[in-house]
Design a protein around this motif. Sequence first.
Motif, short mmCIF file in Angstrom:
data_model
loop_
_atom_site.label_atom_id
_atom_site.label_comp_id
_atom_site.label_asym_id
_atom_site.label_seq_id
_atom_site.Cartn_x
_atom_site.Cartn_y
_atom_site.Cartn_z
N ASP A 78 0.86 -1.18 0.00
CA ASP A 78 0.00 0.00 0.00
C ASP A 78 0.90 1.24 0.00
O ASP A 78 1.50 1.58 1.01
CB ASP A 78 -0.89 -0.03 1.24
N GLU A 130 -5.43 -0.38 -4.64
CA GLU A 130 -6.24 0.75 -4.20
C GLU A 130 -5.35 1.92 -3.82
O GLU A 130 -4.17 1.75 -3.49
CB GLU A 130 -7.11 0.36 -3.00
N ARG A 132 -5.54 5.72 -1.58
CA ARG A 132 -6.29 6.41 -0.54
C ARG A 132 -6.00 7.90 -0.64
O ARG A 132 -4.87 8.31 -0.90
CB ARG A 132 -5.93 5.88 0.84
N THR A 145 -11.11 5.32 0.09
CA THR A 145 -10.39 4.28 -0.65
C THR A 145 -10.92 4.21 -2.07
O THR A 145 -12.12 4.13 -2.29
CB THR A 145 -10.56 2.92 0.04
N ARG A 147 -10.56 1.88 -5.38
CA ARG A 147 -10.08 0.60 -5.88
C ARG A 147 -10.10 0.52 -7.41
O ARG A 147 -10.09 -0.57 -7.98
CB ARG A 147 -10.91 -0.55 -5.29
#
Length: 323
Positions: A78, A130, A132, A145, A147
């Motif tokens: 992430d 994803e 953010r 979020t 995606r």
Amino acid sequence: MPKNQSTAAQTARRASRTGEKYTQALRRAQTSEAAPRPPHVLRFLAERSGNLYRLVGGIAAAWAHSGQRVLLLEETEDYWRTAMRGAFDRGSRRRKKATEPAAPPEPVTSTLWAAPDGFGLLAHHTCVWEVRHPSRESDRGLPRTDRSPLAVALADARDTYDVIVLLPKTGWSYPDREYATTHVVLGEVDVFPHTDCRTAFPGPAQEEKGVPLSPEQSAAVLRERCLGFLFGFPRLPIHLDGVIWQVNDELPVDKNYLAGVDRDMDRAGLRPLGWASAPLWPDQHRKLPLEEMKGPAFGWRSRTVAERLRTALDARPAILGTN
């Protein structure tokens, strides 16, 4: 290869060399030729994933060597969370001003194995699933979020592959209702429950004894011990297509005993798809053994489980995940 042989027959002949029944493979190939169907988007579910990558890779490799086009779609780290590390000073806990926004890692695609005649492909693709947006907060004050990167990756792959296996970086215990069309449970068994609590008796041998369990009792223990994560909170209804057991030690029971366990699992609504064995601490922990998967022999041990799973997937209609 015999002349004038249909593509379906070629695919079935190739699948029969890996142990699959020729007639079953031919029927599947003919169905695929007559009415092309969207690929299965498969999400494995497990309480923990560290020991299961070799099993997942073996299943994917067995499919590829039987003539399927398989994509392992793996999530990268992430990047938003990585970028926010250091955004807080550990001493004062004050937020530091970021100098530059983090750039997401570029998607990477590699071919692990491809059949010379074009029937059978095993590919690996990593990308961000994803992003953010700290500046766009939700009602609870958390970053929203997005995606869409995963949606784009799936859209690009749907016309190329027969099976797409989703491999999240974390959270294997959470189903992906948004994009997965099928879910299969991987139950990891460290100690097989064939007796009740063992007791060490006094004496020089320190003998341990336990009352033997019936296959039905063993199945109940396995459901409670290895599949309890499916019934926690929050859990939304999903369709499970079966369960595969991975045993990390030598099995203390025979095939007849395991057949009894499977029958009770089936009675409870958990379709048994087979038993696999693996070392407790593999060399490749928490990651796919990509270099080994390039070899022609990788996946041979998983061919039976892979065949049963493929049959289960093809027995139900494949539907596209929602966007």
